[in-house]
Design an enzyme around this catalytic site. Structure first.
Site, PDB file in Angstrom:
ATOM      1  N   ASP A  78      -7.645   2.988  -5.094  1.00  0.00           N
ATOM      2  CA  ASP A  78      -6.689   3.702  -4.238  1.00  0.00           C
ATOM      3  C   ASP A  78      -6.317   5.044  -4.887  1.00  0.00           C
ATOM      4  OD1 ASP A  78      -5.044   3.899  -1.974  1.00  0.00           O
ATOM      5  OD2 ASP A  78      -3.307   3.118  -3.063  1.00  0.00           O
ATOM      6  N   ASP A 100      -8.998  11.211  -3.806  1.00  0.00           N
ATOM      7  CA  ASP A 100      -7.847  11.922  -3.233  1.00  0.00           C
ATOM      8  C   ASP A 100      -7.750  13.319  -3.836  1.00  0.00           C
ATOM      9  OD1 ASP A 100      -5.503  12.905  -2.286  1.00  0.00           O
ATOM     10  OD2 ASP A 100      -4.225  11.278  -3.024  1.00  0.00           O
ATOM     11  N   GLY A 176       6.296   5.140  -0.258  1.00  0.00           N
ATOM     12  CA  GLY A 176       7.524   4.684  -0.908  1.00  0.00           C
ATOM     13  C   GLY A 176       8.676   4.490   0.057  1.00  0.00           C
ATOM     14  N   GLY A 205       1.067   4.971   3.322  1.00  0.00           N
ATOM     15  CA  GLY A 205       2.522   4.954   3.435  1.00  0.00           C
ATOM     16  C   GLY A 205       3.010   4.021   4.522  1.00  0.00           C
ATOM     17  N   ASN A 226      -2.432   1.066   4.565  1.00  0.00           N
ATOM     18  CA  ASN A 226      -2.083   0.802   3.165  1.00  0.00           C
ATOM     19  C   ASN A 226      -0.621   0.392   3.055  1.00  0.00           C
ATOM     20  OD1 ASN A 226      -4.616   1.931   2.808  1.00  0.00           O
ATOM     21  ND2 ASN A 226      -4.002   3.128   1.026  1.00  0.00           N
TER      22      ASN A 226
HETATM   23  P1  13P Z   1       3.665   2.497   0.755  1.00  0.00           P
HETATM   24  O1  13P Z   1       4.106   2.227  -0.639  1.00  0.00           O
HETATM   25  O2  13P Z   1       4.590   3.441   1.454  1.00  0.00           O
HETATM   26  O3  13P Z   1       3.398   1.274   1.541  1.00  0.00           O
HETATM   27  O4  13P Z   1       2.261   3.288   0.652  1.00  0.00           O
HETATM   28  C1  13P Z   1       1.107   2.590   0.307  1.00  0.00           C
HETATM   29  C2  13P Z   1      -0.047   3.477   0.117  1.00  0.00           C
HETATM   30  O5  13P Z   1      -0.290   4.402   0.863  1.00  0.00           O
HETATM   31  C3  13P Z   1      -0.938   3.171  -1.008  1.00  0.00           C
HETATM   32  O6  13P Z   1      -2.002   4.064  -1.063  1.00  0.00           O
HETATM   33 ZN    ZN Z   2      -1.518   6.012  -0.332  1.00  0.00          ZN
END
Ligand code: 13P
Ligand code: ZN
Length: 285
Positions: A78, A100, A176, A205, A226
């Site tokens: 990731d 990324d 987050g 996110g 995700n």
């Molecule tokens: P969240 O922590 O907001 O669920 O985001 C997860 C994410 O995008 C991991 O790559």
């Molecule tokens: Zn992410």
């Protein structure tokens, strides 16, 4: 079976659902992901941050693959960072990697993503890249979030010139816990991107976005979501509650860590099962 991520995502696109992509915080989350895939017959994409022990994840993945032969899992790096880290994940046996470069300019993002695509595809590994930038819900301002949404006029060119298998798009969510603004999804932009591009789309996110928004996003063309923070908080709360309930014995009992770990895994599992329901992936493996 550890499966190339693109296979899971193509099936999701055809079937009109999304594959949950839970992040792991500890190696013990790995077994929970295999367990859920096995019990719910759902495909899952294990999201592994580069800060985890990638070699250990690769070894353990092969072990759990034998223990849960019917679990359909992709193991994905990731937010892949340095070149060496991405190569380490490929070498360790991951079935996909994300590169990324979303904070770089357009040309750098294309050049560096295309380089990884060339290497990964040579060994049958799926590549995810990001266009636009999904930032941090507890740091960014609302203006920053809106300025970093994916530019739909660049999307087709990005896909053509990089050859990526799937694309993380910035359509309003942030990583987050939300602090400075509310969760939001630009469904019009998402719909336009989904019309324009034939490759699967990824939503980062996912936590705190709300089940209704997320299931609407899946209907609008997202194939991978995700989820990290909601699983992290659930696991931490589960462990904390267990420790508080067992506090009188903490100094004496030898079983504090196994008990707390069990509580953490159970709470993580419950939250993951919840999201399998939201994304409609149960029974699709
Ligand atoms: P969240 O922590 O907001 O669920 O985001 C997860 C994410 O995008 C991991 O790559
Ligand atoms: Zn992410």
């Amino acid at each position: 079976m550890i499966t190339p991520m693109i296979e899971l995502l193509r099936a999701a696109k055809e079937g009109g659902y999304a594959v949950p992509a839970p992040n792991i915080f500890s190696l013990c989350n790995m077994e929970t992901i295999f367990e859920v895939a096995h019990e719910l017959k759902t495909p899952l994409i294990m999201g592994v941050p580069g800060s985890r022990d990638l070699e250990a994840v690769g070894y353990l993945g092969k072990f759990y693959e034998k223990r849960y032969p019917d679990a359909k899992i992709a193991i994905n790096l990731d937010h892949g960072g340095p070149f060496e880290q991405i190569i380490t994940a490929i070498h360790a046996g991951f079935s996909s990697v994300m590169i990324d470069r979303s904070s770089e300019d357009f040309e750098t993002n294309i050049r560096e993503s295309a380089e990884i695509v060339k290497i990964a595809h040579a060994v049958g590994i799926t590549v995810e890249a990001e266009l636009g930038h999904v930032g941090k819900a507890d740091e960014d301002t609302d203006d920053e979030r809106m300025a970093n949404l994916t530019n739909k006029d660049q999307a087709q060119e990005f896909v053509d010139r990089t050859g990526v298998d799937c694309l993380a798009v910035a359509v309003g969510t942030s990583h987050g816990a939300y602090k400075n603004f509310n969760p939001y999804i630009d469904f019009q932009l998402l719909g336009e991107l989904s019309e324009l591009l034939t490759i699967p789309l990824v939503l980062h996110g996912g936590s705190g976005t709300g089940d209704e928004n997320l299931s609407k996003a899946v209907k609008a063309g997202i194939q991978k979501v995700n989820i990290a923070t909601d699983l992290n908080y659930a696991g931490t709360d589960g462990m904390t509650a267990w420790l508080e309930a067992n506090k009188p014995g903490l100094s004496k009992k030898r079983s504090d860590i196994p008990g707390a770990e069990k509580a953490m895994k159970a709470a993580y599992k419950e939250m993951l099962i919840h999201y399998v329901g939201v994304f409609g992936s149960e029974g699709k493996a």
